[in-house]
Design an enzyme around this catalytic site. Structure first.
Site, PDB file in Angstrom:
ATOM      1  N   HIS A  19     -28.508   9.334 -29.612  1.00 23.39           N
ATOM      2  CA  HIS A  19     -28.129   8.739 -28.269  1.00 23.39           C
ATOM      3  C   HIS A  19     -27.013   7.570 -28.849  1.00 23.39           C
ATOM      4  CE1 HIS A  19     -32.760   8.853 -27.112  1.00 23.39           C
ATOM      5  NE2 HIS A  19     -31.872  10.093 -26.745  1.00 23.39           N
ATOM      6  N   HIS A  20     -25.805   8.235 -29.428  1.00 27.22           N
ATOM      7  CA  HIS A  20     -24.735   7.522 -29.749  1.00 27.22           C
ATOM      8  C   HIS A  20     -24.015   6.710 -28.507  1.00 27.22           C
ATOM      9  CE1 HIS A  20     -25.048  11.016 -32.519  1.00 27.22           C
ATOM     10  NE2 HIS A  20     -25.491  10.111 -33.355  1.00 27.22           N
TER      11      HIS A  20
END
Length: 575
Positions: free
Chosen positions: A515-516
């Site tokens: 979930h960058h």
């Protein structure tokens, strides 16, 4: 590359040679549609109104919405290829993550407190490569995060990004077919982005929800509205049991538009910026081994994702001044590109043993003719469950931080299930940097896993909570569920189940949830209209613009960013 064993298993196990040849052919070709506007393989034009870099969630939405205006021409440049039958199987997600066909194959730099159990102390960071971007390899969870997280975005000075501002864009894209949400004002049935529950329901999921209820969690909550202290089955971004990538939802539905061109196998190497006017004028890319150039009349829209978007900005002269000079890149705009990287992370999964058997997810089981036919023909069975995960619980640690527990009732063993931990508000930060000025070199990624005690203490609390949920509630008694009693060898010098043991386990089996975000943050790299500071005709539209990570898996928020970004672009050029 997708394992040759998987292809072999398909070819051996499938009784129909025709079916086997078909699947093998799809694997080899991987291109169900032709390039450009799907109606013919026309050459790429010299100039377009809009050039979209990357066919991930943000880019697919933008391309769809801008091409609704027949007077505008839109080109999408994607480094990868189109999807295949493999990407449609939700249960095959773990195989796709390791595929060199559909993933860039990135990994972090070695860290001192995390990823210790992996080769060279590097965590794998799968990043999607192909039509749909990371939505062709992700876990397909539909979550949005809490209301106050979006309100915080607006409070930071980003006008128009409060919860009441972004909710209409979540609804615009959504097509939710879950029966109990049909009359909810927080859901919609009108968009391209389909949401459902997996057709297969493991009995372990029901035990998980009941156990959460025993511990005070709200059962069967709609976590898109209020996830706090809730527990539920997963809302999945699938349709009839098949993966719904951003490309399937937003590009295939626009296939008849003559003004929308798609160029796959087209890796962008640089955004062309006039150094005098500081205006983005086009894009340089490599296709079929040749360097090519295409120009934009209105805007270049960067949607390459939170890893590749900052890389491309820096290669183009936009980024930290000293870092660019170090790599011999002329500085056009000094901005903190690639800094403040955020991600959700935790433990891959605690292993629990039960006295019953269930379906398994392995290369062989995915290739099983019965399971495959059940999925392919009817959209049913365990292959519809994304990577075998079908339960979410939301808790808070004593520090007040939010944590998610993810249940995987279907694993590679018939009497095992896993519970993973996910820190929704980690203190850890990282960065994306350049390895060199060569666009073919992968970026360098750092992340400070457990460099602070807060994250480690929160994860230890989550692990102990998971054990309590399984071993100290009535819900799991009938299957005699218990933590696997065999300690991990690298941590067995600590007392089993002690805080020191849990901490050691956390550091060895660190897991990123991919979930960058926050590498091209609003307020420091782009403004609240997603325009790059100091550069004309260039916007970033993907999860990298989020100033802070929301308490959500980022597929749905990335789609929202695409919808809102497209709306702002349309408004700007329609004046």
């Amino acid at each position: 590359m997708i394992s040759n064993l998987l292809i072999f298993a398909f070819l051996i196990l499938f009784t129909s040679s025709i079916r086997a040849q078909l699947i093998y052919g799809l694997y080899e070709q991987g291109i169900p549609f032709r390039e450009n506007n799907f109606l013919g393989n026309r050459p790429i034009l010299r100039e377009y109104d809009f050039i979209v870099i990357g066919a991930g969630p943000g880019g697919c939405v933008v391309a769809n919405r801008l091409s609704e205006n027949q007077n505008w021409s839109v080109l999408v440049l994607e480094a990868g290829q189109d999807e295949s039958i493999y990407t449609e199987i939700p249960g095959a997600q773990s195989l796709l993550e390791t595929s060199s066909i559909y993933s860039w194959g990135y990994s972090t730099e070695p860290t001192k407190n995390g990823c210790l159990g992996f080769k060279n102390k590097r965590c794998s960071w799968p990043t999607g490569k192909g039509m749909g971007g990371s939505s062709i390899i992700n876990a397909l969870f539909y979550t949005r995060g809490r209301k106050d997280h979006y309100d915080t975005l607006a409070a930071l000075g980003n006008e128009g990004w409060a919860y009441n501002d972004v909710l209409p864009y979540f609804l615009k894209s959504e097509n939710n077919s879950i029966p109990e949400y049909q009359n909810s004002p927080f859901h919609s049935q009108k968009g391209y982005f389909h949401v459902e529950r997996a057709s297969y329901r493991s009995p372990i999921v029901d035990m998980f929800i009941e156990a959460g209820g025993e511990l005070g969690l709200k059962k069967n909550v709609d976590y898109t509205i209020d996830p706090e202290y809730g527990i539920s089955r997963i809302q999945a971004t699938t349709i009839n049991g098949r993966r719904l990538s951003a490309s399937k939802a937003f590009i295939h539905t626009a296939k008849d538009r003559q003004n929308l061109h798609i160029a796959i196998f087209s890796q962008v190497t640089k955004i062309l910026i006039d150094p005098k006017t500081k205006k983005a004028i086009g894009v340089e890319f490599i296709k079929k081994g040749k360097i090519r150039t295409v120009y934009s009349r209105k805007e270049v829209i960067l949607s390459a994702g939170p890893i590749n978007s900052p890389q491309l900005l820096m290669l183009s002269g936009i980024g930290p001044k000293e870092h660019l000079k170090h790599h011999g890149i002329s500085v056009i705009q000094d901005l903190p590109v690639g800094q403040h990287l955020e991600d959700h992370y935790g433990l891959i999964g605690l292993e629990f043993i039960v006295n019953q058997t269930g379906p398994v997810l392995t290369q062989q089981s995915i290739a099983d003719p019965f399971l495959y036919d059940e999925w392919l023909k009817y959209g049913r069975g365990p292959l519809t469950v994304p990577r075998g995960r079908d339960g979410l619980a939301f808790i808070r640690s004593p520090s007040g931080k939010e944590i998610e527990l993810v249940l995987a009732p279907i694993t590679d063993k018939p009497n095992i299930f896993f519970i993973s931990t996910l820190l929704l508000q980690p203190d850890a930060r990282g960065s994306v940097q350049l390895k060199s000025n060569n666009s073919m070199h992968p970026p360098v990624m750092y992340y400070g896993y457990y460099d602070n005690n807060n994250d480690l203490e929160d994860n230890i609390y989550a692990l102990k909570y998971a054990v309590k949920m399984v071993e100290e509630t009535q819900a799991f008694k009938n299957v005699a569920a218990k933590l696997n009693p065999v300690p991990y060898s690298k941590c067995e010098h600590f007392r089993f189940r002690s805080d020191e043991y849990w901490g050691c386990l956390s550091k060895h089996f660190t897991n990123t949830f991919h979930h960058h975000c926050a590498t091209c943050r609003m307020g420091s790299v782009v403004n609240d209209r997603l325009q790059v500071f100091g550069i004309q005709g260039l916007r970033v539209v993907d999860s990298s613009i989020l100033p802070h990570i929301p308490s959500a898996h980022l597929y749905a928020p990335s789609i929202m960013v695409g919808e809102k970004g497209a709306d702002m672009i349309r408004s700007y050029w329609s004046k």
